[in-house]
Motif scaffolding. Structure first.
Motif, PDB file in Angstrom:
ATOM      1  N   ALA A 189       0.859  -1.184   0.000  1.00  0.00           N
ATOM      2  CA  ALA A 189       0.000   0.000   0.000  1.00  0.00           C
ATOM      3  C   ALA A 189       0.895   1.233   0.000  1.00  0.00           C
ATOM      4  O   ALA A 189       1.989   1.216   0.548  1.00  0.00           O
ATOM      5  CB  ALA A 189      -0.889  -0.009   1.239  1.00  0.00           C
ATOM      6  N   ALA A 190       0.454   2.284  -0.635  1.00  0.00           N
ATOM      7  CA  ALA A 190       1.287   3.480  -0.759  1.00  0.00           C
ATOM      8  C   ALA A 190       0.571   4.693  -0.182  1.00  0.00           C
ATOM      9  O   ALA A 190      -0.631   4.875  -0.394  1.00  0.00           O
ATOM     10  CB  ALA A 190       1.627   3.723  -2.227  1.00  0.00           C
ATOM     11  N   ASP A 191       1.322   5.515   0.517  1.00  0.00           N
ATOM     12  CA  ASP A 191       0.824   6.797   0.984  1.00  0.00           C
ATOM     13  C   ASP A 191       0.911   7.764  -0.197  1.00  0.00           C
ATOM     14  O   ASP A 191       1.951   7.877  -0.845  1.00  0.00           O
ATOM     15  CB  ASP A 191       1.679   7.289   2.146  1.00  0.00           C
ATOM     16  CG  ASP A 191       1.165   8.596   2.726  1.00  0.00           C
ATOM     17  OD1 ASP A 191      -0.025   8.913   2.523  1.00  0.00           O
ATOM     18  OD2 ASP A 191       1.943   9.287   3.378  1.00  0.00           O
ATOM     19  N   ILE A 192      -0.165   8.449  -0.487  1.00  0.00           N
ATOM     20  CA  ILE A 192      -0.226   9.285  -1.684  1.00  0.00           C
ATOM     21  C   ILE A 192      -0.168  10.756  -1.302  1.00  0.00           C
ATOM     22  O   ILE A 192      -0.950  11.232  -0.488  1.00  0.00           O
ATOM     23  CB  ILE A 192      -1.513   9.006  -2.482  1.00  0.00           C
ATOM     24  CG1 ILE A 192      -1.524   7.536  -2.902  1.00  0.00           C
ATOM     25  CG2 ILE A 192      -1.620   9.910  -3.693  1.00  0.00           C
ATOM     26  CD1 ILE A 192      -2.845   7.064  -3.421  1.00  0.00           C
ATOM     27  N   GLY A 193       0.755  11.450  -1.932  1.00  0.00           N
ATOM     28  CA  GLY A 193       0.818  12.896  -1.783  1.00  0.00           C
ATOM     29  C   GLY A 193       1.398  13.364  -0.466  1.00  0.00           C
ATOM     30  O   GLY A 193       1.817  12.580   0.374  1.00  0.00           O
ATOM     31  N   PRO A 194       1.402  14.662  -0.296  1.00  0.00           N
ATOM     32  CA  PRO A 194       1.920  15.231   0.941  1.00  0.00           C
ATOM     33  C   PRO A 194       0.972  14.933   2.098  1.00  0.00           C
ATOM     34  O   PRO A 194      -0.152  14.492   1.898  1.00  0.00           O
ATOM     35  CB  PRO A 194       1.979  16.733   0.634  1.00  0.00           C
ATOM     36  CG  PRO A 194       0.953  16.937  -0.425  1.00  0.00           C
ATOM     37  CD  PRO A 194       0.911  15.666  -1.232  1.00  0.00           C
ATOM     38  N   ALA A 195       1.427  15.188   3.282  1.00  0.00           N
ATOM     39  CA  ALA A 195       0.620  14.924   4.478  1.00  0.00           C
ATOM     40  C   ALA A 195      -0.368  16.066   4.700  1.00  0.00           C
ATOM     41  O   ALA A 195      -0.306  16.795   5.673  1.00  0.00           O
ATOM     42  CB  ALA A 195       1.530  14.740   5.679  1.00  0.00           C
ATOM     43  N   GLU A 196      -1.250  16.207   3.756  1.00  0.00           N
ATOM     44  CA  GLU A 196      -2.283  17.244   3.855  1.00  0.00           C
ATOM     45  C   GLU A 196      -3.532  16.734   3.153  1.00  0.00           C
ATOM     46  O   GLU A 196      -3.498  15.753   2.422  1.00  0.00           O
ATOM     47  CB  GLU A 196      -1.799  18.553   3.212  1.00  0.00           C
ATOM     48  CG  GLU A 196      -1.450  18.403   1.744  1.00  0.00           C
ATOM     49  CD  GLU A 196      -0.783  19.642   1.158  1.00  0.00           C
ATOM     50  OE1 GLU A 196      -1.224  20.066   0.098  1.00  0.00           O
ATOM     51  OE2 GLU A 196       0.163  20.153   1.773  1.00  0.00           O
ATOM     52  N   TRP A 197      -4.626  17.413   3.372  1.00  0.00           N
ATOM     53  CA  TRP A 197      -5.877  17.029   2.727  1.00  0.00           C
ATOM     54  C   TRP A 197      -5.810  17.358   1.239  1.00  0.00           C
ATOM     55  O   TRP A 197      -5.297  18.397   0.843  1.00  0.00           O
ATOM     56  CB  TRP A 197      -7.049  17.770   3.379  1.00  0.00           C
ATOM     57  CG  TRP A 197      -7.299  17.285   4.779  1.00  0.00           C
ATOM     58  CD1 TRP A 197      -6.817  17.830   5.922  1.00  0.00           C
ATOM     59  CD2 TRP A 197      -8.042  16.151   5.150  1.00  0.00           C
ATOM     60  NE1 TRP A 197      -7.224  17.097   7.003  1.00  0.00           N
ATOM     61  CE2 TRP A 197      -7.989  16.050   6.556  1.00  0.00           C
ATOM     62  CE3 TRP A 197      -8.763  15.190   4.439  1.00  0.00           C
ATOM     63  CZ2 TRP A 197      -8.624  15.044   7.256  1.00  0.00           C
ATOM     64  CZ3 TRP A 197      -9.397  14.186   5.156  1.00  0.00           C
ATOM     65  CH2 TRP A 197      -9.329  14.122   6.542  1.00  0.00           C
ATOM     66  N   LEU A 198      -6.332  16.436   0.412  1.00  0.00           N
ATOM     67  CA  LEU A 198      -6.317  16.603  -1.047  1.00  0.00           C
ATOM     68  C   LEU A 198      -7.728  16.452  -1.593  1.00  0.00           C
ATOM     69  O   LEU A 198      -8.538  15.700  -1.066  1.00  0.00           O
ATOM     70  CB  LEU A 198      -5.443  15.529  -1.706  1.00  0.00           C
ATOM     71  CG  LEU A 198      -3.969  15.490  -1.335  1.00  0.00           C
ATOM     72  CD1 LEU A 198      -3.323  14.238  -1.923  1.00  0.00           C
ATOM     73  CD2 LEU A 198      -3.266  16.743  -1.823  1.00  0.00           C
ATOM     74  N   ALA A 199      -7.990  17.152  -2.689  1.00  0.00           N
ATOM     75  CA  ALA A 199      -9.239  16.948  -3.410  1.00  0.00           C
ATOM     76  C   ALA A 199      -9.101  15.656  -4.219  1.00  0.00           C
ATOM     77  O   ALA A 199      -8.072  15.433  -4.865  1.00  0.00           O
ATOM     78  CB  ALA A 199      -9.507  18.129  -4.342  1.00  0.00           C
ATOM     79  N   PRO A 200     -10.087  14.775  -4.189  1.00  0.00           N
ATOM     80  CA  PRO A 200      -9.980  13.492  -4.894  1.00  0.00           C
ATOM     81  C   PRO A 200      -9.650  13.630  -6.379  1.00  0.00           C
ATOM     82  O   PRO A 200      -8.956  12.795  -6.949  1.00  0.00           O
ATOM     83  CB  PRO A 200     -11.355  12.854  -4.701  1.00  0.00           C
ATOM     84  CG  PRO A 200     -11.899  13.490  -3.479  1.00  0.00           C
ATOM     85  CD  PRO A 200     -11.344  14.885  -3.459  1.00  0.00           C
TER      86      PRO A 200
END
Length: 84
Positions: free
Chosen positions: A13-24
């Motif tokens: 499993a991969a963590d996606i993007g920076p450690a912040e909320w993202l728009a899908p």
């Protein structure tokens, strides 16, 4: 099973993007792909549920750095050459 050295290719499993909320909608298909990992270690057990590796093994058979990969994530297990 006598421990023997192997290379295990598996999907993580991969963590996606920076450690912040993202728009899908900012996530593309490439970002949603699990990582393919290769782990080299001593195979201790392999069954329907899991592959259990140790990263190190002593001459007396003690193990350290145990690592469990769910069998459903395993792509390939390759037995490595003989060890002195």
């Amino acid at each position: 099973m006598k421990p023997h050295p192997v290379a295990v290719t598996w999907r993580d499993a991969a963590d996606i993007g920076p450690a912040e909320w993202l728009a899908p909608e900012v996530l593309d298909d490439d970002a949603l792909s699990p990582e393919t990992i290769v782990t080299v270690g001593w195979l201790l057990r392999r069954d329907r549920k899991q592959v259990v590796l140790a990263l190190s093994i002593s001459a007396s058979g003690l193990v350290r750095g145990t690592f469990v990969v769910p069998s459903s994530c395993v792509v390939e297990v390759v037995k490595l050459g003989p060890v002195a």
